[in-house]
Write a protein that holds these residues in place. Sequence first.
Motif, short mmCIF file in Angstrom:
data_model
loop_
_atom_site.label_atom_id
_atom_site.label_comp_id
_atom_site.label_asym_id
_atom_site.label_seq_id
_atom_site.Cartn_x
_atom_site.Cartn_y
_atom_site.Cartn_z
N VAL A 256 -43.70 -1.53 17.20
CA VAL A 256 -43.20 -2.53 16.28
C VAL A 256 -41.88 -2.02 15.69
O VAL A 256 -41.71 -0.81 15.48
CB VAL A 256 -44.22 -2.82 15.15
CG1 VAL A 256 -44.46 -1.59 14.29
CG2 VAL A 256 -43.80 -4.00 14.30
N LYS A 257 -40.95 -2.90 15.45
CA LYS A 257 -39.67 -2.51 14.85
C LYS A 257 -39.83 -2.42 13.34
O LYS A 257 -40.37 -3.33 12.71
CB LYS A 257 -38.59 -3.52 15.21
CG LYS A 257 -38.23 -3.54 16.69
CD LYS A 257 -37.10 -4.52 16.96
CE LYS A 257 -36.71 -4.51 18.44
NZ LYS A 257 -35.61 -5.46 18.73
N GLY A 258 -39.33 -1.33 12.76
CA GLY A 258 -39.43 -1.14 11.32
C GLY A 258 -38.92 0.23 10.91
O GLY A 258 -38.29 0.95 11.69
N LYS A 259 -39.24 0.61 9.68
CA LYS A 259 -38.78 1.87 9.12
C LYS A 259 -39.97 2.71 8.68
O LYS A 259 -40.91 2.21 8.04
CB LYS A 259 -37.87 1.61 7.91
CG LYS A 259 -37.32 2.87 7.26
CD LYS A 259 -36.44 2.54 6.08
CE LYS A 259 -35.89 3.81 5.43
NZ LYS A 259 -35.02 3.50 4.26
N THR B 256 -42.33 -3.15 8.07
CA THR B 256 -41.72 -4.04 9.04
C THR B 256 -41.68 -5.46 8.48
O THR B 256 -42.05 -5.70 7.33
CB THR B 256 -42.51 -4.01 10.36
OG1 THR B 256 -41.86 -4.84 11.33
CG2 THR B 256 -43.93 -4.49 10.16
N ALA B 257 -41.22 -6.41 9.29
CA ALA B 257 -41.14 -7.81 8.85
C ALA B 257 -42.54 -8.40 8.74
O ALA B 257 -43.50 -7.94 9.39
CB ALA B 257 -40.31 -8.61 9.85
N VAL C 223 -47.22 -4.43 19.61
CA VAL C 223 -47.51 -4.34 21.05
C VAL C 223 -48.06 -2.95 21.36
O VAL C 223 -47.92 -2.01 20.58
CB VAL C 223 -46.25 -4.61 21.89
CG1 VAL C 223 -45.70 -6.00 21.59
CG2 VAL C 223 -45.17 -3.54 21.64
N ALA C 224 -48.69 -2.84 22.52
CA ALA C 224 -49.22 -1.56 22.97
C ALA C 224 -48.07 -0.61 23.29
O ALA C 224 -47.12 -0.98 23.99
CB ALA C 224 -50.10 -1.75 24.20
N LEU D 90 -46.99 -3.59 6.15
CA LEU D 90 -47.11 -2.21 6.60
C LEU D 90 -48.05 -2.12 7.80
O LEU D 90 -48.98 -2.91 7.93
CB LEU D 90 -47.62 -1.32 5.48
CG LEU D 90 -46.85 -1.34 4.15
CD1 LEU D 90 -47.55 -0.47 3.12
CD2 LEU D 90 -45.41 -0.86 4.36
N ILE D 91 -47.82 -1.12 8.62
CA ILE D 91 -48.71 -0.83 9.74
C ILE D 91 -48.90 0.67 9.83
O ILE D 91 -47.95 1.46 9.64
CB ILE D 91 -48.17 -1.39 11.07
CG1 ILE D 91 -49.16 -1.05 12.21
CG2 ILE D 91 -46.78 -0.88 11.37
CD1 ILE D 91 -48.81 -1.66 13.54
#
Length: 261
Positions: free
Chosen positions: A151-154, A170-171, A177-178, A240-241
């Motif tokens: 995932v795209k994020g910081k 992230t957004a 995704v895997a 968050l993830i």
Amino acid sequence: MLREWSQNVRKRREKQVRLIKQGMVPPVHHSVRSWAGEWETPREKIPEPAPWNRFVPEGEKVKRRERRLMFQVTAAAILLVFTFILFHSDSPALEPAEQFATEVMTRDFNFAGLSDWYKQYVGGNPAILPAFLKNDEPGNQQTLPQWRVPVKGKIILPFDEKRKGLVIRTAARAEVVAAAEGWVTFAGHKEGLGNTVIIRHAGGRETWYGWLQNLHVKERDWVKSGERIGEVGETKGQSLIYVAMKKDNQFVNPAGVIPLE
């Protein structure tokens, strides 16, 4: 009564002795009852032999093979006609079946993933195929996974021994995704992580994805690299993830393997 019976027996013996002295053989009274019949099973009670022990004439064997062959040809013809109709129909109702058939016929069978599943649920290392060999055995050409960003994020909380993973902001409802191709070994709720997906990859690594909003995979699914497995949920008012990696039953820093930003 007993005395009378004894006297009768004595008289019969004396009579037989006199006949023998006179050269005459006393009559022998044969029983009409056949004792052999006590140990023999009447023909009408003999059970039928089991189907696999019955004698089958050669002609019947040929007929059975012909019927089996005819059934197989008929089934193959029906499958062929169904597939032809499926791929030449414009009906929207058949689109999911067409996509499934296309994926099944074009997807390569991943023996490495089957090996990982075998190790976890059965145990041991099957040596039926080269892909099932251990990493240090000769002839093992198992391809290591190609990692990608889930995932795209910081990264706002890095990996440490207490957290066992890292946290990415992230957004909202971003797609997760895997990070690599693998076998879904867990998809459900974990205490402290909420909705969680765990994927086992070639080489023995596992990736963990926590705090998901929705799950798009289930346990024992085989997922490709980049395939959607869920969406980011809201944790403590933020999107968050939690991402973790496990190798040899030990948590390691996923940033050292996955190219996270």
